[in-house]
Design a protein around this motif. Structure first.
Motif, short mmCIF file in Angstrom:
data_model
loop_
_atom_site.label_atom_id
_atom_site.label_comp_id
_atom_site.label_asym_id
_atom_site.label_seq_id
_atom_site.Cartn_x
_atom_site.Cartn_y
_atom_site.Cartn_z
N GLY A 1 -1.64 11.40 4.08
CA GLY A 1 -2.33 10.19 4.50
C GLY A 1 -3.78 10.15 4.07
N GLU B 1 -4.75 6.52 -0.41
CA GLU B 1 -4.08 5.24 -0.22
C GLU B 1 -4.36 4.35 -1.42
OE1 GLU B 1 -4.29 1.44 2.85
OE2 GLU B 1 -4.84 3.43 3.58
N ARG C 1 0.85 -1.19 0.00
CA ARG C 1 0.00 0.00 0.00
C ARG C 1 0.88 1.24 0.00
NH1 ARG C 1 -5.57 -1.00 2.37
NH2 ARG C 1 -5.75 -3.25 2.30
N TYR C 2 0.48 2.21 -0.78
CA TYR C 2 1.20 3.48 -0.90
C TYR C 2 0.29 4.60 -0.44
CZ TYR C 2 4.58 0.82 -3.60
OH TYR C 2 5.53 -0.10 -3.98
N VAL C 3 0.83 5.55 0.32
CA VAL C 3 0.06 6.69 0.83
C VAL C 3 0.75 7.99 0.47
CG1 VAL C 3 -0.99 5.43 2.76
CG2 VAL C 3 1.19 6.55 3.08
N LYS D 1 3.19 2.30 2.90
CA LYS D 1 2.51 2.39 4.18
C LYS D 1 3.12 1.33 5.10
CE LYS D 1 -2.03 2.33 6.31
NZ LYS D 1 -3.47 2.20 6.09
#
Length: 114
Positions: free
Chosen positions: A81, A84, A75-77, A105
């Motif tokens: 934040g 996502e 997962r990339y944020v 993340k």
């Protein structure tokens, strides 16, 4: 994701036009649509994306040093934040949100059980 009517929503599937990266939007900001890009090119809905390069997951012919790339299942944020993404197909491009690189993340630490 450059036009205002194509704001990312949870569940949307996006594909890179620069590499084989594909993601699913897990969380998106309520107001306004950030520009989500990969490898310097805006991502497009997966249904309208060109076919993935031959050779499976990562791009064919991409060598080391072409960028950090994306990893399947991670997962990339964004920095705030609020956005996502879950990577469903790896590629060599770097995910960015409004021009700022997205980060992996990290898992939340479990409480100590003594």
């Amino acid at each position: 994701m450059t036009s205002p009517e194509t704001t990312p929503r949870p569940g949307d599937q996006l594909a890179s036009t620069a590499c084989a990266t594909r993601v699913i939007v897990v969380r998106a900001p309520a107001g306004g649509g950030p520009v989500v890009a990969c490898g310097g090119s805006p991502m497009v809905p997966a249904a309208s994306a060109p076919p993935r390069p031959a050779g499976g997951g990562a791009d064919a012919g991409a060598g080391p040093g072409t960028g950090p790339g994306t990893v399947v299942g991670k997962r990339y944020v964004d920095a705030a934040g609020t956005l996502e993404l879950l990577c469903t197909a790896a590629g060599t491009g770097e995910l960015t949100c409004d021009g700022v690189p997205m980060t992996l993340k990290t898992a939340k630490p479990l409480p100590a059980s003594d």
